[in-house]
Write an enzyme that holds these catalytic residues in place. Sequence first.
Site, mmCIF file in Angstrom:
data_model
loop_
_atom_site.group_PDB
_atom_site.id
_atom_site.type_symbol
_atom_site.label_atom_id
_atom_site.label_comp_id
_atom_site.label_asym_id
_atom_site.label_seq_id
_atom_site.Cartn_x
_atom_site.Cartn_y
_atom_site.Cartn_z
ATOM 1 N N LYS A 1 9.933 6.746 10.413
ATOM 2 C CA LYS A 1 10.525 7.217 8.871
ATOM 3 C C LYS A 1 12.116 7.990 9.345
ATOM 4 O O LYS A 1 12.668 7.698 8.207
ATOM 5 C CB LYS A 1 9.762 8.052 8.570
ATOM 6 N N LYS B 1 3.506 -3.594 7.825
ATOM 7 C CA LYS B 1 2.854 -2.881 7.045
ATOM 8 C C LYS B 1 3.076 -3.000 5.423
ATOM 9 O O LYS B 1 4.466 -2.846 5.138
ATOM 10 C CB LYS B 1 2.517 -1.504 7.248
ATOM 11 N N LYS C 1 5.268 1.645 0.203
ATOM 12 C CA LYS C 1 6.049 1.808 -0.736
ATOM 13 C C LYS C 1 7.328 1.961 -0.685
ATOM 14 O O LYS C 1 8.038 1.935 -1.779
ATOM 15 C CB LYS C 1 5.307 3.081 -1.435
HETATM 16 P P1 TYM Z 1 -0.010 7.831 2.406
HETATM 17 O O1 TYM Z 1 0.405 8.872 1.140
HETATM 18 O O2 TYM Z 1 1.096 7.210 3.296
HETATM 19 O O3 TYM Z 1 -1.023 6.792 2.269
HETATM 20 C C1 TYM Z 1 -2.439 6.964 1.642
HETATM 21 C C2 TYM Z 1 -3.463 6.280 2.191
HETATM 22 O O4 TYM Z 1 -3.109 5.096 2.248
HETATM 23 C C3 TYM Z 1 -3.124 4.362 3.515
HETATM 24 N N1 TYM Z 1 -2.387 3.228 3.572
HETATM 25 C C4 TYM Z 1 -2.578 2.196 3.921
HETATM 26 N N2 TYM Z 1 -3.869 1.446 4.461
HETATM 27 C C5 TYM Z 1 -3.971 0.320 4.584
HETATM 28 N N3 TYM Z 1 -2.727 -0.482 4.507
HETATM 29 C C6 TYM Z 1 -1.588 -0.067 3.983
HETATM 30 N N4 TYM Z 1 -0.526 -1.024 4.364
HETATM 31 C C7 TYM Z 1 -1.498 1.251 4.018
HETATM 32 N N5 TYM Z 1 -0.469 2.057 3.303
HETATM 33 C C8 TYM Z 1 -0.968 3.224 3.253
HETATM 34 C C9 TYM Z 1 -2.903 5.584 4.447
HETATM 35 O O5 TYM Z 1 -3.494 5.191 5.843
HETATM 36 C C10 TYM Z 1 -3.556 6.599 3.821
HETATM 37 O O6 TYM Z 1 -4.894 6.854 4.351
HETATM 38 N N6 TYM Z 1 -0.098 11.634 5.741
HETATM 39 C C11 TYM Z 1 -0.912 11.022 4.621
HETATM 40 C C12 TYM Z 1 -1.514 11.626 3.813
HETATM 41 C C13 TYM Z 1 -2.278 13.035 4.178
HETATM 42 C C14 TYM Z 1 -3.359 13.205 4.676
HETATM 43 C C15 TYM Z 1 -4.056 14.503 4.901
HETATM 44 C C16 TYM Z 1 -4.442 12.120 4.748
HETATM 45 C C17 TYM Z 1 -1.859 14.322 4.173
HETATM 46 N N7 TYM Z 1 -2.456 15.139 4.491
HETATM 47 C C18 TYM Z 1 -5.011 14.797 5.414
HETATM 48 C C19 TYM Z 1 -5.722 12.430 5.393
HETATM 49 C C20 TYM Z 1 -5.851 13.915 5.535
HETATM 50 C C21 TYM Z 1 -0.005 9.931 4.315
HETATM 51 O O7 TYM Z 1 1.183 10.306 4.111
HETATM 52 O O8 TYM Z 1 -0.794 8.944 3.488
#
Ligand code: TYM
Length: 333
Positions: free
Chosen positions: A114, A198, A201
């Site tokens: 990132k 991957k 967004k």
């Molecule tokens: P974030 O907002 O980037 O993504 C949310 C969830 O979607 C999953 N994800 C995917 N799964 C499969 N294929 C993909 N291409 C894909 N893109 C995204 C992510 O793995 C995630 O589960 N840091 C985290 C948010 C967070 C969190 C937490 C999660 C903050 N605190 C505590 C669990 C527990 C994040 O940025 O996810």
Amino acid sequence: MSKKIFSGVQPSGNLHLGNYIGAIKNFVDLQNQEGNQCIYCVVDLHAITLRQDPKVLKNNIRETTATFLASGIDPKKSIIFNQSLVRAHAEGSWILGCIARTGWLNRMTQFKEKAGKDKEKASVGLYIYPILMTADILLYDATHVPVGEDQKQHLELSRDIAQKFNSDFNVANFLRVPEPLIQKNFSRIMSLKDGTKKMSKSDPSDLSRINLTDTNDQILNKIKKAKTDGNLMPSEKIELKKRPEVENLLSIYSSLKNQNIEKSIDEFSGKNFSDFKDNLAETVVDKISPISKEIINLLKNEDYIDKILEEGAEKADAQATNKINEIKKIIGF
Ligand code: TYM
């Protein structure tokens, strides 16, 4: 065994099929399993690690909440709230940041991705973001954390931080060491334009992902244009190793059909790609269209969404404040 589930999604816009298949779909399944207690958080503090327009952020917080609701997360069964409404997250993050080691953070690959080439210009928040994520999880004594594959390393860090805290202060098992719940299949949905990248967004090409707010026509068009190769559909799973785009589209199909990939391979074995794409498009539209319609519908009533977040935050706050108070006592405040 009943589980205490915590997970979060960033309100940074463009929630896509990867978020749905990798995370939100499982949130709903876990919520509907007897005995589980689930907390699902719109992690707005995480979102500001990259610059956000305040008005857009506010809309995105509501849109992510609407996506949870439209996908089947039920505020009567699960706690739904946004992170910034519960102060203990920021407080816990500071305290746990004093437990985590810089060497541990330096290994985080998502920061490297990132931050890009110019790490000096990345926000400090982006660097310490996995510590905030750790606080999110540990404040609720979560036993299980459903996420996509890309969050695995962050969860390992959470486990290390919990264990170090417990050992530094000689409080065995005080911070619960959480288990990641990462599906064996479908935990990494790839770009429709490049099966080795991957679905994300932040990809500049909108054709690379299916957004949960896309219209049926947009979905059909994106699937039509999705990268494939010139060969017929595979008849053996082993063929997928060399055909990442085909594997990805079959994974999307299988996950939405709730069937394993072998069954999907049998269904289309030796057929033309266009046959498969027609079926895939129909399946995606069937699943996503009711969700996107419901998101639009829910967003007409902002007060309703805000009320759900506030009520959820009240319940979350009671748990998190309790835990942070215990943490403070342990560290001598
Ligand atoms: P974030 O907002 O980037 O993504 C949310 C969830 O979607 C999953 N994800 C995917 N799964 C499969 N294929 C993909 N291409 C894909 N893109 C995204 C992510 O793995 C995630 O589960 N840091 C985290 C948010 C967070 C969190 C937490 C999660 C903050 N605190 C505590 C669990 C527990 C994040 O940025 O996810």
